[in-house]
Design a protein around this motif. Structure first.
Motif, mmCIF file in Angstrom:
data_model
loop_
_atom_site.group_PDB
_atom_site.id
_atom_site.type_symbol
_atom_site.label_atom_id
_atom_site.label_comp_id
_atom_site.label_asym_id
_atom_site.label_seq_id
_atom_site.Cartn_x
_atom_site.Cartn_y
_atom_site.Cartn_z
ATOM 1 N N ASP A 244 47.891 -7.376 7.695
ATOM 2 C CA ASP A 244 46.506 -7.678 7.317
ATOM 3 C C ASP A 244 46.193 -9.162 7.480
ATOM 4 O OD1 ASP A 244 48.216 -8.318 5.246
ATOM 5 O OD2 ASP A 244 47.193 -7.103 3.723
ATOM 6 N N VAL B 291 41.460 2.473 2.188
ATOM 7 C CA VAL B 291 41.769 1.688 3.396
ATOM 8 C C VAL B 291 43.232 1.823 3.833
ATOM 9 C CG1 VAL B 291 39.958 -0.055 3.217
ATOM 10 C CG2 VAL B 291 42.106 -0.384 1.964
ATOM 11 N N MET B 292 44.107 2.255 2.916
ATOM 12 C CA MET B 292 45.527 2.386 3.277
ATOM 13 C C MET B 292 45.744 3.714 4.003
ATOM 14 S SD MET B 292 48.551 1.343 3.483
ATOM 15 C CE MET B 292 49.276 0.140 2.366
ATOM 16 N N MET C 47 56.086 -2.839 0.090
ATOM 17 C CA MET C 47 55.050 -2.639 -0.942
ATOM 18 C C MET C 47 55.226 -3.676 -2.060
ATOM 19 S SD MET C 47 53.603 -0.426 0.790
ATOM 20 C CE MET C 47 52.406 0.570 -0.069
ATOM 21 N N ASN D 98 39.208 2.644 -6.955
ATOM 22 C CA ASN D 98 40.548 3.017 -7.386
ATOM 23 C C ASN D 98 41.576 2.601 -6.340
ATOM 24 O OD1 ASN D 98 42.800 4.229 -8.362
ATOM 25 N ND2 ASN D 98 42.018 6.335 -8.230
ATOM 26 N N ASP D 99 42.294 1.535 -6.635
ATOM 27 C CA ASP D 99 43.307 1.047 -5.687
ATOM 28 C C ASP D 99 44.489 2.012 -5.563
ATOM 29 O OD1 ASP D 99 42.095 -1.294 -4.863
ATOM 30 O OD2 ASP D 99 43.122 -2.569 -6.319
ATOM 31 N N PHE E 176 42.391 -11.079 -3.851
ATOM 32 C CA PHE E 176 43.432 -10.327 -4.557
ATOM 33 C C PHE E 176 44.834 -10.873 -4.223
ATOM 34 C CE2 PHE E 176 46.426 -6.834 -5.085
ATOM 35 C CZ PHE E 176 46.063 -6.314 -6.315
ATOM 36 N N CYS F 156 50.466 -0.124 -4.089
ATOM 37 C CA CYS F 156 51.937 -0.040 -4.136
ATOM 38 C C CYS F 156 52.373 0.603 -5.451
ATOM 39 C CB CYS F 156 52.557 -1.430 -4.046
ATOM 40 S SG CYS F 156 51.968 -2.455 -2.670
ATOM 41 N N ASP G 73 52.229 -11.137 4.717
ATOM 42 C CA ASP G 73 51.044 -10.333 4.375
ATOM 43 C C ASP G 73 49.949 -11.310 3.922
ATOM 44 O OD1 ASP G 73 50.654 -7.164 3.134
ATOM 45 O OD2 ASP G 73 49.345 -8.722 2.297
ATOM 46 N N HIS H 13 38.318 7.726 1.396
ATOM 47 C CA HIS H 13 37.649 6.417 1.409
ATOM 48 C C HIS H 13 38.622 5.254 1.335
ATOM 49 C CE1 HIS H 13 33.802 8.378 1.027
ATOM 50 N NE2 HIS H 13 34.300 9.103 0.037
HETATM 51 O O1 ZLV Z 1 48.141 -5.316 1.578
HETATM 52 O O2 ZLV Z 1 39.216 -1.239 -3.480
HETATM 53 O O3 ZLV Z 1 40.561 -6.288 -5.474
HETATM 54 C C1 ZLV Z 1 50.101 -4.532 0.433
HETATM 55 C C2 ZLV Z 1 48.736 -5.226 0.306
HETATM 56 O O4 ZLV Z 1 48.992 -6.545 -0.082
HETATM 57 C C3 ZLV Z 1 41.187 -5.351 -5.940
HETATM 58 N N1 ZLV Z 1 42.080 -4.687 -5.218
HETATM 59 C C4 ZLV Z 1 40.984 -4.891 -7.351
HETATM 60 C C5 ZLV Z 1 41.264 -5.890 -8.398
HETATM 61 C C6 ZLV Z 1 39.911 -5.679 -8.886
HETATM 62 N N2 ZLV Z 1 39.607 -4.842 -7.733
HETATM 63 C C7 ZLV Z 1 38.909 -3.652 -8.093
HETATM 64 C C8 ZLV Z 1 39.389 -2.408 -7.530
HETATM 65 C C9 ZLV Z 1 38.824 -2.151 -6.208
HETATM 66 C C10 ZLV Z 1 39.164 -0.772 -5.782
HETATM 67 C C11 ZLV Z 1 38.671 -0.416 -4.440
HETATM 68 C C12 ZLV Z 1 38.885 -1.129 -2.197
HETATM 69 C C13 ZLV Z 1 38.122 -0.049 -1.754
HETATM 70 C C14 ZLV Z 1 37.777 0.029 -0.424
HETATM 71 C C15 ZLV Z 1 38.188 -0.956 0.412
HETATM 72 C C16 ZLV Z 1 38.932 -2.017 -0.034
HETATM 73 C C17 ZLV Z 1 39.314 -2.098 -1.349
HETATM 74 C C18 ZLV Z 1 40.089 -3.211 -1.816
HETATM 75 N N3 ZLV Z 1 40.917 -3.283 -2.874
HETATM 76 C C19 ZLV Z 1 40.171 -4.451 -1.207
HETATM 77 N N4 ZLV Z 1 41.004 -5.238 -1.892
HETATM 78 C C20 ZLV Z 1 41.451 -4.521 -2.891
HETATM 79 C C21 ZLV Z 1 42.432 -5.038 -3.859
HETATM 80 C C22 ZLV Z 1 43.825 -4.542 -3.576
HETATM 81 C C23 ZLV Z 1 44.399 -5.082 -2.304
HETATM 82 C C24 ZLV Z 1 45.797 -4.539 -2.081
HETATM 83 C C25 ZLV Z 1 46.506 -5.155 -0.899
HETATM 84 C C26 ZLV Z 1 47.825 -4.485 -0.660
HETATM 85 C C27 ZLV Z 1 50.088 -3.120 0.851
#
Ligand code: ZLV
Ligand code: CA
Ligand code: ZN
Length: 394
Positions: free
Chosen positions: A278, A30-31, A145, A104-105, A219, A157, A182, A28
């Motif tokens: 992104d 996205v990475m 990362m 879970n990120d 985020f 990351c 990014d 599930h």
């Molecule tokens: O692209 O998440 O919003 C570098 C990069 O910059 C959050 N995480 C965290 C903070 C509170 N939330 C809760 C956790 C969510 C966990 C599930 C997803 C599940 C499915 C699809 C998208 C996400 C998601 N998670 C979207 N945005 C988040 C961010 C982290 C974004 C990291 C970007 C990394 C590689």
């Protein structure tokens, strides 16, 4: 012979480790590390490899990684497998249970340490190729990362390969500029060098409430224009927060004058560019509206200063767009962007590009910039950033 916008060839080296392509963040998540294999497939089929030197692949050693990790986080990363996972220890370092869990990120990945050592080893090797003077441009699309911290994972990351690479560059160059396109704020890199006068960090990112996330903050929520660094690093942290909907023209109106000023005032001896894809139009997470050409314009512009340049990957969640973008940026690095045809060659991954009509330059729907990105708003963002940079003069 290839055409070069500014008439000078660059010695380019390129890192690719097929061991990263099969890393799985869970069904599930996205990475998708396979996007780097797809990029490599395009780079190969567009015949760009003969214009670059292929970097030998060696994962970073535990000693090398120890320089940027706390002891307990390093041991956790090294010893953690889905089998040995213990919620209490892992959660202290922001790592959650394996897959299935959508909230879970940073999941416990199979072969986690090996994955980190490989992408970090690539950025380290790339930095060394620049430091030794062997190359003018070095590329590692599996790196970038930017959220990882010394003691915890964040935002997909686990290990901050950018920090590792910049530390390596500092052994050869007095001043290093870090630029982050990014769509997310480059918080991990910024925090690490916030008080270090030798490193300037500049991040362009989506910022604020609204958009796909409903009423939540985009985020990681940091990276306001007032965030300028501290101590010896004051005004050597630059943040350019933007609204959703940012398009090529708007991005360029900010990026070019701001980076021109940074280059003139900070005068870096090396540049690290995190090319998170992104920020492209149609990304699953980001809400910018950049075309591949608009994104690559940042690479082309920074390349034109003839300063040793490290190109890294980062985010990017619509994987066919990501591979198109990083392949085109590889062509920009070697000076052949005008020569590569728009039709995606047959290479085994072409079925991924159906939605974009099998063209490298997929269509960007011109929906117009967000109503909030008025001329006044754009002028405000640019002037605030320029004011911060000019403080470096004093
Ligand atoms: O692209 O998440 O919003 C570098 C990069 O910059 C959050 N995480 C965290 C903070 C509170 N939330 C809760 C956790 C969510 C966990 C599930 C997803 C599940 C499915 C699809 C998208 C996400 C998601 N998670 C979207 N945005 C988040 C961010 C982290 C974004 C990291 C970007 C990394 C590689
Ligand atoms: Ca950014
Ligand atoms: Zn991102």
């Amino acid at each position: 012979s290839s055409s070069c916008p500014d008439g000078r060839k660059r010695r380019v080296c390129y890192y690719y480790d097929p061991g990263i392509a099969n890393v799985d963040y869970g069904a599930h998540h996205v990475m998708v590390p396979r996007r780097v294999a797809m990029t490599h497939g395009l780079v190969t089929s567009y015949k760009l490899l003969p214009d670059m030197e292929l970097l030998r692949t060696r994962p970073a050693t535990e000693d090398e990684l120890a320089g940027i990790l706390t002891d307990d986080y390093r041991r956790l990363l090294r010893d953690l497998t889905p089998g040995t996972y213990r919620a209490d220890t892992a959660r202290r370092h922001h790592i959650g249970a394996l897959s299935g869990d959508k909230r879970n990120d940073n999941p416990v990945i199979d072969g986690l340490w090996d994955y980190c050592a490989r992408y970090a080893g690539g950025s380290l090797a790339a930095a060394r190729a620049l430091g030794s003077g062997k190359s003018d441009i070095a590329i590692n699309w599996s790196g970038g990362m930017h959220h990882a911290c010394s003691g915890e994972a964040s935002g997909f990351c686990y290990v901050n390969d950018i920090v590792l690479a910049i530390r390596e560059l500092l052994a050869a160059f007095p001043r290093v500029l870090y630029v982050d396109i990014d769509v997310h704020h480059g918080d991990g890199v910024e925090k690490y060098f916030a008080a270090d006068g030798r490193v300037m960090t500049a991040s362009f990112h989506q910022y604020g409430r609204g958009g796909k996330g409903g009423d939540t903050f985009f985020f990681p929520g940091t990276g306001s224009a007032e965030d300028v660094g501290e101590g010896a690093g004051k005004y050597r942290t630059l943040n350019v927060p933007m609204k959703a909907g940012m398009d090529d023209a708007g991005y360029r109106e900010l990026f070019v004058p701001i980076m021109r000023e940074v280059m003139g005032v900070f005068r870096p001896d090396a540049i690290v560019l995190q090319c998170g894809a992104d920020s492209l139009s149609g990304d699953k997470l980001g809400e910018f509206n950049l075309s591949v050409r608009g994104h690559a314009e940042c690479v082309r512009y920074l390349r034109s200063f003839n300063v040793p340049l490290l190109l890294l990957g980062g985010g990017g969640y619509t994987i066919n767009h990501v591979a198109s973008c990083w392949c085109y940026e590889t062509a920009v690095a070697v000076g052949k962007e005008k020569e590569i045809p728009d039709d995606i060659p047959h290479h085994g991954y072409e079925h991924y590009y159906k939605d974009q009509g099998y063209k490298l330059h997929y269509g960007v729907t011109k929906v117009g910039r967000n109503a909030a990105s008025t001329k006044e708003h754009m002028d405000n963002i640019r002037n605030e950033a320029l004011k911060n940079v000019q403080n470096l003069h004093e």
